[in-house]
Motif scaffolding. Structure first.
Motif, short mmCIF file in Angstrom:
data_model
loop_
_atom_site.label_atom_id
_atom_site.label_comp_id
_atom_site.label_asym_id
_atom_site.label_seq_id
_atom_site.Cartn_x
_atom_site.Cartn_y
_atom_site.Cartn_z
N SER A 1 17.03 1.64 0.32
CA SER A 1 16.30 1.45 1.00
C SER A 1 15.09 0.44 0.83
O SER A 1 14.26 1.27 -1.12
CB SER A 1 16.02 2.76 1.92
OG SER A 1 15.46 2.69 3.01
N VAL A 2 14.90 -0.73 1.25
CA VAL A 2 13.75 -1.19 1.35
C VAL A 2 12.54 -0.80 2.26
O VAL A 2 12.96 -1.12 2.98
CB VAL A 2 13.96 -2.51 0.76
CG1 VAL A 2 12.29 -3.85 0.63
CG2 VAL A 2 14.77 -2.85 -0.57
N LEU A 3 10.61 -0.68 1.83
CA LEU A 3 10.34 -0.35 3.13
C LEU A 3 9.38 -1.88 2.45
O LEU A 3 8.73 -1.03 2.21
CB LEU A 3 10.08 0.70 2.91
CG LEU A 3 10.48 1.94 3.17
CD1 LEU A 3 10.28 3.32 3.13
CD2 LEU A 3 10.79 2.40 4.21
N ASP A 4 8.62 -1.86 3.98
CA ASP A 4 7.30 -3.17 3.68
C ASP A 4 7.69 -3.91 2.67
O ASP A 4 6.59 -4.46 1.61
CB ASP A 4 6.20 -1.93 3.61
CG ASP A 4 6.37 -1.50 4.66
OD1 ASP A 4 7.03 -1.90 5.68
OD2 ASP A 4 5.84 -0.68 4.85
N ARG A 5 8.69 -4.55 2.37
CA ARG A 5 9.12 -5.56 0.33
C ARG A 5 7.90 -4.76 -0.36
O ARG A 5 8.11 -6.26 -0.87
CB ARG A 5 8.54 -7.00 1.20
CG ARG A 5 9.11 -6.82 2.43
CD ARG A 5 9.15 -8.51 2.59
NE ARG A 5 9.71 -8.71 3.78
CZ ARG A 5 9.70 -10.61 4.21
NH1 ARG A 5 8.85 -11.07 3.52
NH2 ARG A 5 10.52 -11.24 5.41
N ASP A 6 7.64 -3.76 -0.25
CA ASP A 6 6.91 -3.22 -1.99
C ASP A 6 6.91 -2.13 -2.20
O ASP A 6 7.06 -1.53 -3.61
CB ASP A 6 5.66 -3.04 -1.45
CG ASP A 6 4.69 -2.36 -0.67
OD1 ASP A 6 6.20 -1.91 0.66
OD2 ASP A 6 3.94 -2.50 -0.66
#
Length: 169
Positions: free
Chosen positions: A67-72
Motif C-alpha cells: 500500500s502506498v500513501l501520498d507517494r512518500d
C-alpha cells in the motif's frame, strides 16, 4: 504343422519363463555376498575437506500485499519461507519512505510468531483477509491473513507508524 508350431512356441515360452524365474531366485537367494569395504570410508564434514562450504540456501520471499500513501510512504507485507520447515513461513510488515528518488526501508516488524504461518495458503489467492492503512499521524495499520482455507482468517493485528517506526498497538 501349425499344431506342432504352437506346441513348440508354448514350450519355448514356458522354458524362457522358468529360466528367468530360476535366475531371479538364484540371484536373490544365492551367490556371493557383497564384499565388505577394506578401508574405513569417511565423508568430509563442515570445515573439513577441500570443497568450500556454500552459503545456506537463500530464503524464499514473496510480497503478498503493498500500500502506498501520498507517494512518500509505502507499507509492504512480505512472506518468508522457513529454512527448517518448507511448509512454514513468517510474515514481516515493512515500512518504506521515499527519499531522494528511491524507496528506503525505515522499519520492519514481524506479523505473528516466526514460522507460525503456512507457506502455501499465505502465498496463494485470497491470502490477505485485511490490510488497511491510513495517512494520518500516527498511521494505523491492520493486518489479518489466511491461516488455511478451512480455518479461515487470523485475528487482526494492529500496528501504528510514528515517524517511520512500527509500534505494535
Amino acid at each position: 504343422m501349425s499344431k506342432n508350431f504352437r506346441t513348440l512356441m508354448s514350450w519355448g515360452v514356458a522354458l524362457a519363463t522358468a529360466t528367468a524365474a530360476t535366475v531371479t531366485i538364484g540371484a536373490t537367494t544365492g551367490g556371493p555376498p557383497n564384499p565388505l569395504p577394506t578401508a574405513l570410508q569417511t565423508r568430509p564434514t563442515a570445515g573439513q575437506g577441500k570443497e568450500p562450504q556454500s552459503d545456506p540456501r537463500a530464503t524464499e520471499r514473496r510480497q503478498i500485499a503493498t500500500s502506498v500513501l501520498d507517494r512518500d510512504v509505502k507499507f509492504t507485507l512480505i512472506a518468508l519461507r522457513s529454512q527448517t520447515d518448507p511448509l512454514a513461513a513468517s510474515v514481516h510488515l515493512q515500512v518504506f519512505t521515499f527519499e531522494e528518488g528511491a524507496w528506503r526501508e525505515s522499519d520492519r516488524a514481524p506479523v505473528g510468531e516466526a514460522d507460525a504461518w503456512f507457506w502455501f495458503p499465505l502465498t496463494g489467492r485470497h491470502a490477505v483477509c485485511e490490510f488497511s492503512t491510513a495517512g494520518t499521524e500516527p498511521a494505523p495499520v491492520a493486518v489479518s491473513l489466511l491461516i488455511t482455507p478451512s480455518i479461515g482468517c487470523s485475528p487482526t493485528e494492529n500496528f501504528r507508524i510514528e515517524n517511520g517506526r512500527i509500534i505494535p498497538a
